[in-house]
Design an enzyme around this catalytic site. Structure first.
Site, short mmCIF file in Angstrom:
data_model
loop_
_atom_site.label_atom_id
_atom_site.label_comp_id
_atom_site.label_asym_id
_atom_site.label_seq_id
_atom_site.Cartn_x
_atom_site.Cartn_y
_atom_site.Cartn_z
CE LYS A 22 -34.84 -2.52 -6.10
NZ LYS A 22 -34.37 -1.56 -6.83
CG HIS A 62 -29.92 -6.09 -15.19
ND1 HIS A 62 -31.49 -5.38 -14.48
CD2 HIS A 62 -29.13 -4.57 -15.25
CE1 HIS A 62 -31.84 -4.30 -14.71
NE2 HIS A 62 -30.34 -3.75 -14.58
#
Length: 200
Positions: A22, A62
């Site tokens: 996602k 990330h």
């Protein structure tokens, strides 16, 4: 993710499970937006907080990987006041990615007692008021908004009153966000499935 991306919607909610793809889908939308015009800008509003060493390492990883995949995507850390962040930063030439709604809800309903989690400006007094302000900001945003959230209500009913209450609250948040967005996409195993598309 090889599936072709459609024109950017005014607002899109991307739901999926853990490691479903996602967030990568949201990054692809940001990259598509940036490539469409040299005047375009993109901003990721990150709601995660470094509660412990594992979360700190996850956030750093990330950030590093995102910078490699989408170099033009700026980052703003805002764990609680998403309504104000949208009001301040949304412009017609700027796509905003909010990642993610699940951690945002966690920060409101189960805040960590630390200086990092304390707001530095006045907020709405409760979660319902803040949620309403945020969804109004999504619909009023002059530029495109992409929301990322977890779908965690497909498994067994969790043990514990607090956990069940959180799952219920997240389900309600996802429904309200879906109603406010022009497009809703469910991602599983890296594959997107369109649940709603009111984009022109």
């Amino acid at each position: 993710m090889s599936h072709a991306l459609r024109p950017i919607a005014r607002s899109e909610l991307i739901l999926g499970g853990q490691k479903s793809g996602k967030s990568r889908r949201a990054e692809l939308l940001a990259r598509q937006w940036l490539q469409a015009s040299p005047q375009h800008r993109a901003l990721l509003v990150a709601t995660g907080q470094p509660w412990d060493d594992e979360m700190r390492a996850r956030i750093e990883r990330h950030q590093r990987e995102r910078a490699e995949r989408v170099p033009g995507l700026a980052t703003l850390e805002e764990p609680r006041d998403l309504a104000a962040a949208l009001a301040r930063h949304s412009r017609a030439d700027t796509l905003i990615v909010v990642d993610c709604l699940t951690l945002w809800l966690t920060n409101w309903l189960m805040p960590m007692e630390s200086s990092e989690s304390k707001p530095n400006r006045p907020l709405a007094l409760d979660w319902k008021a803040q949620c309403a302000l945020f969804l109004e900001a999504v619909q009023a945003a002059p530029g495109p908004v992409v929301l990322v959230g977890n779908e965690i209500g497909l498994g067994v009913i969790p043990m514990g009153r607090e956990v069940r209450a959180f799952v219920d609250a997240l389900g309600v948040l996802n429904q309200r966000a879906a109603a406010a967005c022009a497009r809703v996409t469910l991602v599983a195993a890296g594959l997107p499935l369109t649940l709603k598309d009111e984009a022109p």
